[in-house]
Write a protein that holds these residues in place. Sequence first.
Motif, mmCIF file in Angstrom:
data_model
loop_
_atom_site.group_PDB
_atom_site.id
_atom_site.type_symbol
_atom_site.label_atom_id
_atom_site.label_comp_id
_atom_site.label_asym_id
_atom_site.label_seq_id
_atom_site.Cartn_x
_atom_site.Cartn_y
_atom_site.Cartn_z
ATOM 1 N N GLU A 79 0.818 -1.214 0.000
ATOM 2 C CA GLU A 79 0.000 0.000 0.000
ATOM 3 C C GLU A 79 0.853 1.266 0.000
ATOM 4 O O GLU A 79 0.494 2.276 -0.609
ATOM 5 N N SER A 163 -5.752 -1.977 -0.432
ATOM 6 C CA SER A 163 -7.031 -1.307 -0.192
ATOM 7 C C SER A 163 -8.138 -1.854 -1.086
ATOM 8 O O SER A 163 -9.293 -1.951 -0.658
ATOM 9 N N SER A 190 -3.949 1.988 7.607
ATOM 10 C CA SER A 190 -4.446 2.816 6.510
ATOM 11 C C SER A 190 -5.919 3.134 6.688
ATOM 12 O O SER A 190 -6.672 2.366 7.313
ATOM 13 N N ILE A 192 -9.245 3.932 4.446
ATOM 14 C CA ILE A 192 -9.815 3.815 3.099
ATOM 15 C C ILE A 192 -11.199 4.456 3.131
ATOM 16 O O ILE A 192 -12.079 3.997 3.849
ATOM 17 N N ILE A 199 -13.660 2.878 -3.914
ATOM 18 C CA ILE A 199 -12.707 3.631 -3.104
ATOM 19 C C ILE A 199 -12.657 5.062 -3.611
ATOM 20 O O ILE A 199 -12.570 5.306 -4.811
ATOM 21 N N THR A 202 -7.244 6.860 -0.292
ATOM 22 C CA THR A 202 -6.663 6.158 0.845
ATOM 23 C C THR A 202 -5.604 7.030 1.518
ATOM 24 O O THR A 202 -5.018 7.907 0.888
#
Length: 345
Positions: A79, A163, A190, A192, A199, A202
């Motif tokens: 990520e 994510s 993280s 999101i 999404i 993020t």
Amino acid sequence: MQPPFGLDISDSSLKLISFRKRNKQIKLVSYNQIEVPEGYFIDGEIKEKEKIIELIQALISTTKGEKIKTPYLISTLPETKTFIKLIEIPVSFEKVDLEIIKKEIIQHIPLPLEEVYLDWQKIATKEGKLKILVSVCPKRIVESYLSLLERAGLKPLALEPESASLSRAIVKEDFLEGLIILDLGAKRSSIIVFDYGTIQFTVTLSISGEKITKTISEKLKITLEEAEKAKIICGFEEKKCQGILEEMLFSVVEDLTKKIEEAINFYKENHLPPDHRKITKIFLCGGGANFKGLEEILSQRLKLEVKKANPLLGLEFSSGLNLNQTEALIYATAIGLALRGLESV
């Protein structure tokens, strides 16, 4: 033919999930986890390639449940090395192409386009504008992960940001308002922001389970093993351990609350569509989601519904296999990867 399995690769562990689908029934048939020693990865970058290959092979050969009989898999990209964003361009579905997207995305990424791989997905069109979810990762990172998996005797069909996998595993119904997935991992965490079926953006956080354990160890002058046990047993509950951890970790909660509030405000000011959908819910996942009392304390501070995610929703188990919700929170990314694997067959 066995569907592609999901392989979650992170700095601290490798996790595997495999499903079988018959009609509309999805059944978990294999799973496993193996710890990754310190230094094999550093911030998502591969440092001990041959040793990681050995770990991957050990993970597959000792899988609980059915043996893995296929080399095909879906896996993750770190990520911290990926960029994912929802963008708008004023064209129709029919006219959009890679060159149009490149011209738009160049404004948002810190690297030259020739140094990255770019993937994109059409989401929706509204008022003459097309929404597109774009993910970008440096070529050297993608190629290093592909090489790692191929050297391990595997055939990756796709690599995707964590994510994306988490969202697929956790959001299994339509919501009338926006939500946040808060992934509390061993090395990093993280935020999101998820809305309108996709999404939105993020945020990577430096807060991690390991840092919390280290803080407890240093403050109480106990070993890391003892600190980990104290974290699991006591958490933020006042009635356990005289509430000592709640007081000690006040700054961690303050920082986490602040980051979530910043993400909500950023979405409201920069991404919120005209019909003004608000963030009303937070789903917790990752090992840190099992921290006792965390749901309650975050809900009180943020004035939002906070609950542990349930990546097992809608899934069944083969005979002799069972993951409870606590364990499933750790496997959420791998579950999302394996669900994508089912889509490819």
